[in-house]
Scaffold this active site. Sequence first.
Site, PDB file in Angstrom:
ATOM      1  N   GLY A 227     -51.867 -48.932  29.093  1.00 27.91           N
ATOM      2  CA  GLY A 227     -53.085 -48.724  29.862  1.00 27.91           C
ATOM      3  C   GLY A 227     -53.585 -47.294  29.732  1.00 27.91           C
ATOM      4  O   GLY A 227     -52.855 -46.390  29.303  1.00 27.91           O
ATOM      5  N   CYS A 228     -54.840 -47.091  30.114  1.00 29.35           N
ATOM      6  CA  CYS A 228     -55.452 -45.780  29.917  1.00 29.35           C
ATOM      7  C   CYS A 228     -54.886 -44.752  30.898  1.00 29.35           C
ATOM      8  O   CYS A 228     -54.430 -43.680  30.479  1.00 29.35           O
ATOM      9  CB  CYS A 228     -56.964 -45.888  30.029  1.00 29.35           C
ATOM     10  SG  CYS A 228     -57.560 -46.762  31.481  1.00 29.35           S
ATOM     11  N   PHE A 229     -54.914 -45.045  32.191  1.00 30.03           N
ATOM     12  CA  PHE A 229     -54.278 -44.133  33.145  1.00 30.03           C
ATOM     13  C   PHE A 229     -52.815 -43.926  32.766  1.00 30.03           C
ATOM     14  O   PHE A 229     -52.288 -42.803  32.813  1.00 30.03           O
ATOM     15  CB  PHE A 229     -54.337 -44.711  34.569  1.00 30.03           C
ATOM     16  CG  PHE A 229     -55.555 -44.366  35.359  1.00 30.03           C
ATOM     17  CD1 PHE A 229     -55.959 -43.046  35.526  1.00 30.03           C
ATOM     18  CD2 PHE A 229     -56.313 -45.357  35.978  1.00 30.03           C
ATOM     19  CE1 PHE A 229     -57.078 -42.729  36.286  1.00 30.03           C
ATOM     20  CE2 PHE A 229     -57.432 -45.051  36.744  1.00 30.03           C
ATOM     21  CZ  PHE A 229     -57.818 -43.727  36.897  1.00 30.03           C
ATOM     22  N   ALA A 230     -52.163 -45.025  32.404  1.00 20.40           N
ATOM     23  CA  ALA A 230     -50.728 -44.948  32.093  1.00 20.40           C
ATOM     24  C   ALA A 230     -50.471 -44.009  30.924  1.00 20.40           C
ATOM     25  O   ALA A 230     -49.498 -43.241  30.927  1.00 20.40           O
ATOM     26  CB  ALA A 230     -50.199 -46.347  31.799  1.00 20.40           C
TER      27      ALA A 230
ATOM     28  N   CYS B 142     -52.388 -41.438  29.935  1.00 27.14           N
ATOM     29  CA  CYS B 142     -52.685 -40.061  30.308  1.00 27.14           C
ATOM     30  C   CYS B 142     -51.569 -39.474  31.172  1.00 27.14           C
ATOM     31  O   CYS B 142     -51.144 -38.327  30.974  1.00 27.14           O
ATOM     32  CB  CYS B 142     -54.020 -40.033  31.048  1.00 27.14           C
ATOM     33  SG  CYS B 142     -54.642 -38.397  31.390  1.00 27.14           S
TER      34      CYS B 142
END
Lengths: 323, 323, 323, 323
Positions: free
Chosen positions: B132-135, B137
């Site tokens: 995932g994107c948040f994950a 970052c």
Amino acid sequence: MKIKAGIIGGAGYTGGEMLRLLINHADVEIVFVHSNSNGGNLISAVHTDLLGDTDLRFTEEISSAIDVLFLCVGHGDAKKFLDANSVAAGIKIIDLSQDFRLSAAAGNDWVYGLPELNRERIRTAGFVANPGCFATCIQLALLPLAAKGLLKNEVHINATTGSTGAGQSLAVTSHFSWRNNNLSVYKAFEHQHLNEIGQSLIQLDPDFNQDLNFIPQRGDFTRGILAAVYMESDLTAEQAKAIYQDYYSEHPFTHMSEKNIDLKQVVNTNKGLVHVEKHGNKLLIISIIDNLLKGASGQAVQNMNLMFGLDERQGLKLKATAF
Amino acid sequence: MKIKAGIIGGAGYTGGEMLRLLINHADVEIVFVHSNSNGGNLISAVHTDLLGDTDLRFTEEISSAIDVLFLCVGHGDAKKFLDANSVAAGIKIIDLSQDFRLSAAAGNDWVYGLPELNRERIRTAGFVANPGCFATCIQLALLPLAAKGLLKNEVHINATTGSTGAGQSLAVTSHFSWRNNNLSVYKAFEHQHLNEIGQSLIQLDPDFNQDLNFIPQRGDFTRGILAAVYMESDLTAEQAKAIYQDYYSEHPFTHMSEKNIDLKQVVNTNKGLVHVEKHGNKLLIISIIDNLLKGASGQAVQNMNLMFGLDERQGLKLKATAF
Amino acid sequence: MKIKAGIIGGAGYTGGEMLRLLINHADVEIVFVHSNSNGGNLISAVHTDLLGDTDLRFTEEISSAIDVLFLCVGHGDAKKFLDANSVAAGIKIIDLSQDFRLSAAAGNDWVYGLPELNRERIRTAGFVANPGCFATCIQLALLPLAAKGLLKNEVHINATTGSTGAGQSLAVTSHFSWRNNNLSVYKAFEHQHLNEIGQSLIQLDPDFNQDLNFIPQRGDFTRGILAAVYMESDLTAEQAKAIYQDYYSEHPFTHMSEKNIDLKQVVNTNKGLVHVEKHGNKLLIISIIDNLLKGASGQAVQNMNLMFGLDERQGLKLKATAF
Amino acid sequence: MKIKAGIIGGAGYTGGEMLRLLINHADVEIVFVHSNSNGGNLISAVHTDLLGDTDLRFTEEISSAIDVLFLCVGHGDAKKFLDANSVAAGIKIIDLSQDFRLSAAAGNDWVYGLPELNRERIRTAGFVANPGCFATCIQLALLPLAAKGLLKNEVHINATTGSTGAGQSLAVTSHFSWRNNNLSVYKAFEHQHLNEIGQSLIQLDPDFNQDLNFIPQRGDFTRGILAAVYMESDLTAEQAKAIYQDYYSEHPFTHMSEKNIDLKQVVNTNKGLVHVEKHGNKLLIISIIDNLLKGASGQAVQNMNLMFGLDERQGLKLKATAF
């Protein structure tokens, strides 16, 4: 063997874009990047998005062991630079300022570097004057008609530019608190790019003598220009579209869109898109470019590609931002 | 010979980014782009920035004459697709949804596709679950410490995402009139990406059992995530920087920045940048990525490159938007 | 009879907001608006949105025929002004700089002008030090707990401010091309407003000695601050909400929202909104204000209203921008 | 005694603005706010910026114990509402839709509610059709010339609107990911507001029969319209300015600016500003309004003030957002 390139004025916006392009250009080696104010500093310390991509540093010295020199300096400073520095014969020059765009002043050594107008002359040019951003966007909307001698009425132009068009200098109109969510008109009817646009139209149609009514606007976005251009015309929509389709059929970066267009279709690319509509007796052409790419550094690389016999698209197959 | 690629869900945001990348990837041939709702339509009619770049059309049929399949569908739909369709043995799969990220549910066939965590396993994987994107970052901010067993206190995370993180569906919180100039918190302490982050930290440090306090925010920009992460730590600033420098020294897209960073340094690139500061007994790590690239489609291409033995950077030397 | 007001530093952001408020304040007459750089100019030539609303001009002279003096100058300049100019006894002073916020330095003559903390003392004060913008937003999130002695663990604060918080001076981080669509952290753990926040918490709870971990961020909007604040707490959600509801029940501008909040609910108003959630053992408080109003000039008018015995809301029933 | 007001369609954008204005209007009492979809809900649950300002709820019932009824419904729905509901004689109606703007269709009972055109007729009107937002902005640029019979050539208009002009319905062109940093042309030469503009010009100059060439644009901001309007003219700049100055001298919300203007000068106010320049034989008029206030709900309140004999400015001395 790679093309050896030097850049003068590498710390500004167009210099930064030139670096972003040339670093990934398979046929180019960057020999030096000159900056008056940043000599010795890492390029990635100024253009911080290049961290991890290059260890190059700005120099204060200029090497002549190059094949092409890009002048990314302010208007007036390109001429001053060339007056003060002798560039060895054989080195090709691409100037992104406005100093050599008007042939009356620049003389015959300089070719106006709009490939959609002068591609064959650019191929053999030693010195290329890269067009202005508004000028590129508006000419893409007008050249096909001028080439057919069909600009027989005054032309109405409204075009809005992103903030990067004004460069990195700090000014009230570039302050975020002022510009965000704002819109304003400036230099109405008197923008300096009208001169180069007029010169190109006369090149294609020596009889052209219509008014170009141009309202430039400052938009609240960073990249891109959208121009809405119209004039009276006898052409039907189909005839007009055929003329644009035909004119741009051989140009890899400029395309006619059957559907209406919006600015972000071209942001962070070297493309120009035009869309044509007919309403009553008015022919409307909408034209969009990225002001820093097709309107500046991208077009400079396109010109370099032509001057060195490369595929025009080399190093310019860019991923659009899209959002 | 080129890698033959198929895309399921090509009309969405991550599908569009996949297309923008693969069209310019020298080692890939796009065999089909499936879309339930757009079969037969030109891809450039949906992803209008691709006008002039491709004449491909969406299909409603799926070919098995491919080497790799990208699943760009919504959460839950990847599993449904694989339940309903048999994918021929030997075809590698890269899933951008969250359906196979947690190994407890996905089983041993799937590798969690974060190269900075699992590069060697990805090289030989048949099935990769793209993070995932948040994950992504947040993990880039935490992995070097976890690998050293140095996450010994609870972790505080505030991260703000661009609007494209929520996809193209229309919602009150994606309406321009609402979101422009706005900021809001959502899913505080309960974001679903906490699970995959925790799994990775335990993979590196089986003893890790600290709270991850995560406040996600909706920003008023389209692309990018900035995470500010901190925890109590005995490390000095220099020790911490050395750990990050060392951990990422072999990873071509992730870099430590000595200077403070801002989101636009990575927008429209596949890079991750981290910056480390020490204040009193708190160690602060700032981490930035482009949510659609390093946080989704760019990382998927990076994974494909690894899975097929290519240079990890192939097709991913992207020009940053910068502005 | 109207309150006669003078303004020092009328050409800046807070001076402009003061003018926008006082021009429509039924009980105030503006006697002079001083500006070092704009003496003699029309106010509407600087604050151009006031065209048609006032014919006042900036002055270079200061009259003592006033009841209240607003100091809208930069940090440090308020003290310099008062050192260099004798203000007649009986004239009340409201200083928007940080020069007199810390009582240790300011002495007992100055009252810290946060009505939600010191309303009764403000009513009788001669000199009021108007709080900082971040400080106001964060204190609104913490005061009810401090008043009950319930801040027993370290506090975690992430807050993002609009660009007007940095004033009208031109800087790289205020350039539209840089700030648009961008986000960045600055002064992490070390923002100067921490001092006044700590002073207030100790005023309410002399035993308070917890860390205030504060990550300030620069947002890409012009107005507003959103703070996300959390700490370990034994309170249930209902207990916490009751505490906030009760604390703010008598304060006309600060309200607790049962529903989650977003920044634009308060933009262009003098309101503060707080929202409370409990997650596990963490109590989360989200707090929003307009940095130029409740965070500066609006609060200054609120203080003036209190100091002169007016309804606290007089002149502050502002139409929210909402979009 | 206060004016008793009812609102139909209170949950939309113009309904919300009406509420923001009327809640602070000293001479108005809101009797009911009707909404089909929100009956029984708190107004502050929909217009969340009103939290703390009102405890009113939407109703599903309509009372006739009112003096004025505001119709804030979609185009077509105002007529349907009045067909389906009998409004008691004596209740004044102000319709914000386009249903009754064209007198040919609306009949003689309705007055077109542009105070700068019809102020005296509005004072005695029972039914007022509130003008469109583009129509208001463009008419402010043209009325002074039409009143003198000086519109003798075709008129060129480019105007850009904020996103709130399209209302709260979700659409691709209102998605933040699409609209942010974007610009596009729509309904070129064919916008429906051309009809009401033409009607007004003919009212002032029965001989007017020039083309109105209008290019509407979608801007990436939420509030405001900027129109750039020009035509051939024999007037000198001084003559033209005198005409505008004179025409607007008695109108409290519309002003001529000697200096060039930018959109944010009027955002969140009921003002219109015009600026006049002469270039060669072209007269340029730049005109700005807030589309939701002078272009909708603010003008509706202005009309109500006139209809009930109040000061035209009552309840409309609004604080500009400015930034």
